[in-house]
Design a protein around this motif. Structure first.
Motif, PDB file in Angstrom:
ATOM      1  N   GLN A 216       0.848  -1.183   0.000  1.00 18.36           N
ATOM      2  CA  GLN A 216       0.000   0.000   0.000  1.00 18.36           C
ATOM      3  C   GLN A 216       0.890   1.242   0.000  1.00 18.36           C
ATOM      4  O   GLN A 216       2.041   1.200   0.457  1.00 18.36           O
ATOM      5  CB  GLN A 216      -0.923   0.011   1.218  1.00 18.36           C
ATOM      6  N   ALA A 217       0.358   2.341  -0.504  1.00 20.54           N
ATOM      7  CA  ALA A 217       1.143   3.580  -0.570  1.00 20.54           C
ATOM      8  C   ALA A 217       1.647   3.996   0.802  1.00 20.54           C
ATOM      9  O   ALA A 217       2.758   4.524   0.941  1.00 20.54           O
ATOM     10  CB  ALA A 217       0.296   4.694  -1.183  1.00 20.54           C
ATOM     11  N   GLU A 218       0.852   3.717   1.837  1.00 23.46           N
ATOM     12  CA  GLU A 218       1.247   4.084   3.198  1.00 23.46           C
ATOM     13  C   GLU A 218       2.523   3.361   3.639  1.00 23.46           C
ATOM     14  O   GLU A 218       3.284   3.873   4.471  1.00 23.46           O
ATOM     15  CB  GLU A 218       0.115   3.788   4.179  1.00 23.46           C
ATOM     16  N   ASP A 219       2.743   2.160   3.107  1.00 27.20           N
ATOM     17  CA  ASP A 219       3.955   1.419   3.461  1.00 27.20           C
ATOM     18  C   ASP A 219       5.203   2.173   3.010  1.00 27.20           C
ATOM     19  O   ASP A 219       6.219   2.194   3.706  1.00 27.20           O
ATOM     20  CB  ASP A 219       3.934   0.030   2.816  1.00 27.20           C
ATOM     21  N   ILE A 220       5.121   2.792   1.840  1.00 26.37           N
ATOM     22  CA  ILE A 220       6.257   3.567   1.326  1.00 26.37           C
ATOM     23  C   ILE A 220       6.382   4.884   2.091  1.00 26.37           C
ATOM     24  O   ILE A 220       7.488   5.332   2.398  1.00 26.37           O
ATOM     25  CB  ILE A 220       6.097   3.826  -0.186  1.00 26.37           C
ATOM     26  N   ALA A 221       5.248   5.483   2.408  1.00 23.84           N
ATOM     27  CA  ALA A 221       5.280   6.742   3.157  1.00 23.84           C
ATOM     28  C   ALA A 221       5.977   6.564   4.501  1.00 23.84           C
ATOM     29  O   ALA A 221       6.756   7.417   4.932  1.00 23.84           O
ATOM     30  CB  ALA A 221       3.857   7.258   3.354  1.00 23.84           C
ATOM     31  N   ARG A 222       5.713   5.439   5.166  1.00 25.39           N
ATOM     32  CA  ARG A 222       6.363   5.197   6.462  1.00 25.39           C
ATOM     33  C   ARG A 222       7.873   5.050   6.313  1.00 25.39           C
ATOM     34  O   ARG A 222       8.630   5.464   7.197  1.00 25.39           O
ATOM     35  CB  ARG A 222       5.756   3.953   7.123  1.00 25.39           C
ATOM     36  N   SER A 223       8.313   4.475   5.193  1.00 22.31           N
ATOM     37  CA  SER A 223       9.759   4.343   4.989  1.00 22.31           C
ATOM     38  C   SER A 223      10.399   5.706   4.770  1.00 22.31           C
ATOM     39  O   SER A 223      11.537   5.940   5.200  1.00 22.31           O
ATOM     40  CB  SER A 223      10.047   3.414   3.804  1.00 22.31           C
ATOM     41  N   VAL A 224       9.687   6.616   4.111  1.00 18.87           N
ATOM     42  CA  VAL A 224      10.198   7.978   3.929  1.00 18.87           C
ATOM     43  C   VAL A 224      10.294   8.692   5.267  1.00 18.87           C
ATOM     44  O   VAL A 224      11.309   9.332   5.584  1.00 18.87           O
ATOM     45  CB  VAL A 224       9.306   8.764   2.947  1.00 18.87           C
ATOM     46  N   VAL A 225       9.241   8.582   6.064  1.00 15.97           N
ATOM     47  CA  VAL A 225       9.260   9.217   7.388  1.00 15.97           C
ATOM     48  C   VAL A 225      10.417   8.676   8.218  1.00 15.97           C
ATOM     49  O   VAL A 225      11.132   9.438   8.893  1.00 15.97           O
ATOM     50  CB  VAL A 225       7.917   9.002   8.118  1.00 15.97           C
ATOM     51  N   TYR A 226      10.641   7.370   8.170  1.00 20.54           N
ATOM     52  CA  TYR A 226      11.774   6.774   8.893  1.00 20.54           C
ATOM     53  C   TYR A 226      13.091   7.419   8.466  1.00 20.54           C
ATOM     54  O   TYR A 226      13.906   7.811   9.312  1.00 20.54           O
ATOM     55  CB  TYR A 226      11.821   5.267   8.632  1.00 20.54           C
ATOM     56  N   ALA A 227      13.292   7.547   7.159  1.00 17.96           N
ATOM     57  CA  ALA A 227      14.570   8.061   6.652  1.00 17.96           C
ATOM     58  C   ALA A 227      14.801   9.516   7.036  1.00 17.96           C
ATOM     59  O   ALA A 227      15.928   9.899   7.374  1.00 17.96           O
ATOM     60  CB  ALA A 227      14.638   7.897   5.136  1.00 17.96           C
ATOM     61  N   VAL A 228      13.751  10.324   6.987  1.00 17.88           N
ATOM     62  CA  VAL A 228      13.945  11.768   7.184  1.00 17.88           C
ATOM     63  C   VAL A 228      13.842  12.198   8.636  1.00 17.88           C
ATOM     64  O   VAL A 228      14.074  13.374   8.948  1.00 17.88           O
ATOM     65  CB  VAL A 228      12.958  12.594   6.317  1.00 17.88           C
ATOM     66  N   THR A 229      13.517  11.272   9.537  1.00 13.36           N
ATOM     67  CA  THR A 229      13.419  11.646  10.955  1.00 13.36           C
ATOM     68  C   THR A 229      14.584  11.109  11.782  1.00 13.36           C
ATOM     69  O   THR A 229      14.543  11.146  13.018  1.00 13.36           O
ATOM     70  CB  THR A 229      12.088  11.145  11.569  1.00 13.36           C
ATOM     71  N   GLN A 230      15.619  10.626  11.111  1.00 17.18           N
ATOM     72  CA  GLN A 230      16.806  10.183  11.831  1.00 17.18           C
ATOM     73  C   GLN A 230      17.603  11.394  12.328  1.00 17.18           C
ATOM     74  O   GLN A 230      17.459  12.502  11.809  1.00 17.18           O
ATOM     75  CB  GLN A 230      17.683   9.323  10.911  1.00 17.18           C
ATOM     76  N   PRO A 231      18.460  11.193  13.324  1.00 13.65           N
ATOM     77  CA  PRO A 231      19.317  12.303  13.788  1.00 13.65           C
ATOM     78  C   PRO A 231      20.153  12.863  12.639  1.00 13.65           C
ATOM     79  O   PRO A 231      20.428  12.168  11.655  1.00 13.65           O
ATOM     80  CB  PRO A 231      20.207  11.632  14.842  1.00 13.65           C
ATOM     81  N   ASP A 232      20.569  14.110  12.775  1.00  6.53           N
ATOM     82  CA  ASP A 232      21.281  14.794  11.699  1.00  6.53           C
ATOM     83  C   ASP A 232      22.539  14.064  11.244  1.00  6.53           C
ATOM     84  O   ASP A 232      22.953  14.200  10.089  1.00  6.53           O
ATOM     85  CB  ASP A 232      21.656  16.216  12.136  1.00  6.53           C
ATOM     86  N   TYR A 233      23.139  13.299  12.129  1.00 10.62           N
ATOM     87  CA  TYR A 233      24.387  12.627  11.771  1.00 10.62           C
ATOM     88  C   TYR A 233      24.150  11.267  11.094  1.00 10.62           C
ATOM     89  O   TYR A 233      25.099  10.584  10.729  1.00 10.62           O
ATOM     90  CB  TYR A 233      25.276  12.449  13.007  1.00 10.62           C
ATOM     91  N   VAL A 234      22.877  10.883  10.944  1.00  8.49           N
ATOM     92  CA  VAL A 234      22.535   9.591  10.335  1.00  8.49           C
ATOM     93  C   VAL A 234      21.996   9.829   8.929  1.00  8.49           C
ATOM     94  O   VAL A 234      21.041  10.586   8.745  1.00  8.49           O
ATOM     95  CB  VAL A 234      21.478   8.835  11.174  1.00  8.49           C
ATOM     96  N   ASN A 235      22.615   9.180   7.956  1.00 10.00           N
ATOM     97  CA  ASN A 235      22.153   9.282   6.567  1.00 10.00           C
ATOM     98  C   ASN A 235      21.711   7.898   6.110  1.00 10.00           C
ATOM     99  O   ASN A 235      22.535   7.008   5.907  1.00 10.00           O
ATOM    100  CB  ASN A 235      23.271   9.804   5.655  1.00 10.00           C
ATOM    101  N   VAL A 236      20.414   7.702   5.966  1.00 10.56           N
ATOM    102  CA  VAL A 236      19.872   6.446   5.451  1.00 10.56           C
ATOM    103  C   VAL A 236      19.974   6.513   3.927  1.00 10.56           C
ATOM    104  O   VAL A 236      19.192   7.182   3.265  1.00 10.56           O
ATOM    105  CB  VAL A 236      18.409   6.248   5.894  1.00 10.56           C
ATOM    106  N   ASN A 237      20.957   5.819   3.381  1.00  8.25           N
ATOM    107  CA  ASN A 237      21.234   5.955   1.948  1.00  8.25           C
ATOM    108  C   ASN A 237      20.198   5.288   1.058  1.00  8.25           C
ATOM    109  O   ASN A 237      19.831   5.830   0.006  1.00  8.25           O
ATOM    110  CB  ASN A 237      22.610   5.364   1.604  1.00  8.25           C
TER     111      ASN A 237
END
Length: 246
Positions: A216-237
């Motif tokens: 579902q589209a929401e499954d992808i949205a949650r992955s985006v939220v995960y990536a962009v809410t990490q601490p500033d020093y963490v880069n989810v590539n």
């Protein structure tokens, strides 16, 4: 509200994955700038977000294949909110066809939207992100950018290109404060397949429909939220999201 005060551009926000991403980001407090060609759908989404979410929404009718439109998108965001913190380069088309059927116009359209659209997004946001020494560029690729299947030759080529752009950007920007994430969704329940015109491909999908599990589209949205809410020093590539098979 992990994204309170953040300003996020979302392309392809009028439906599907883009709409879901915008909703989830706004729920986290982000001010989302909704970009797509279908202004009426964006307006309906913005009203919903402004009424019900923790963030605010701005509509900017945008054609990602036009560099000037993407520049205007950024300018409208800055005029309204003062800055741009993130861009979600999500707009894309999936016009699957067999190469022998010679759908040259569709090949060109996929290159224009899927590759040039991302490049125009990067072009529009990167100068300011470098100046402010912070920012996040999220490119939505596909598992078709990891493997090729019959009828996906051109589509996969465009999504491989998005992955390559993401990997190159991440290396170039690693010491600038600007983060880069590539999201590769598997099969998602969305409008993408509605635009396929190749009868052979449609028949192939019809045969596989009963056995194909979709996200579902929401499954992808949650992955985006995960990536962009990490601490500033963490880069989810890179995040690859696939459905579990039946």
């Amino acid at each position: 509200m992990k994204l309170e005060g953040k300003v996020v551009l979302v392309t392809g926000a009028s439906s599907g994955i883009g709409e879901a991403i915008a909703r989830h980001l706004a729920d986290e407090g982000a001010n989302v700038v909704l970009a797509a060609r279908r202004e009426e759908k964006l307006t309906d989404l913005a009203q919903s977000l402004n009424d019900q979410s923790n963030g605010k929404a701005l509509v900017v009718k945008t054609d990602v294949t036009k560099k000037e439109d993407m520049e205007n998108l950024v300018q409208q965001a800055k005029d309204t909110y003062g800055k741009v913190d993130m861009i979600i380069n999500n707009a894309g088309v999936m016009l699957l066809s067999f190469m022998k059927n010679d759908e040259v116009d569709q090949w060109t359209q996929m290159v224009d939207v899927n590759i040039n659209g991302v490049l125009h997004g990067v072009h529009a946001v990167l100068p300011d992100m470098l100046k402010q020494e912070s920012g996040h560029i999220v490119n939505v690729s596909s598992v078709a950018g990891h493997e090729v299947f019959p009828s996906s030759s051109v589509y996969s080529a465009t999504k491989y290109a998005v992955r390559a752009l993401s990997m190159g950007l991440e290396k170039e920007l690693s010491k600038t404060g600007v983060r880069v994430t590539n999201i590769s969704p598997g099969a998602v329940e969305s409008e993408l397949t509605n635009h396929i015109t190749d009868d052979e491909v449609l028949e192939m999908f019809k045969d596989r429909a009963s056995s194909m599990k979709k996200l579902q589209a929401e499954d992808i949205a949650r992955s985006v939220v995960y990536a962009v809410t990490q601490p500033d020093y963490v880069n989810v590539n890179e995040v690859v999201v696939r459905p579990m098979q039946k």
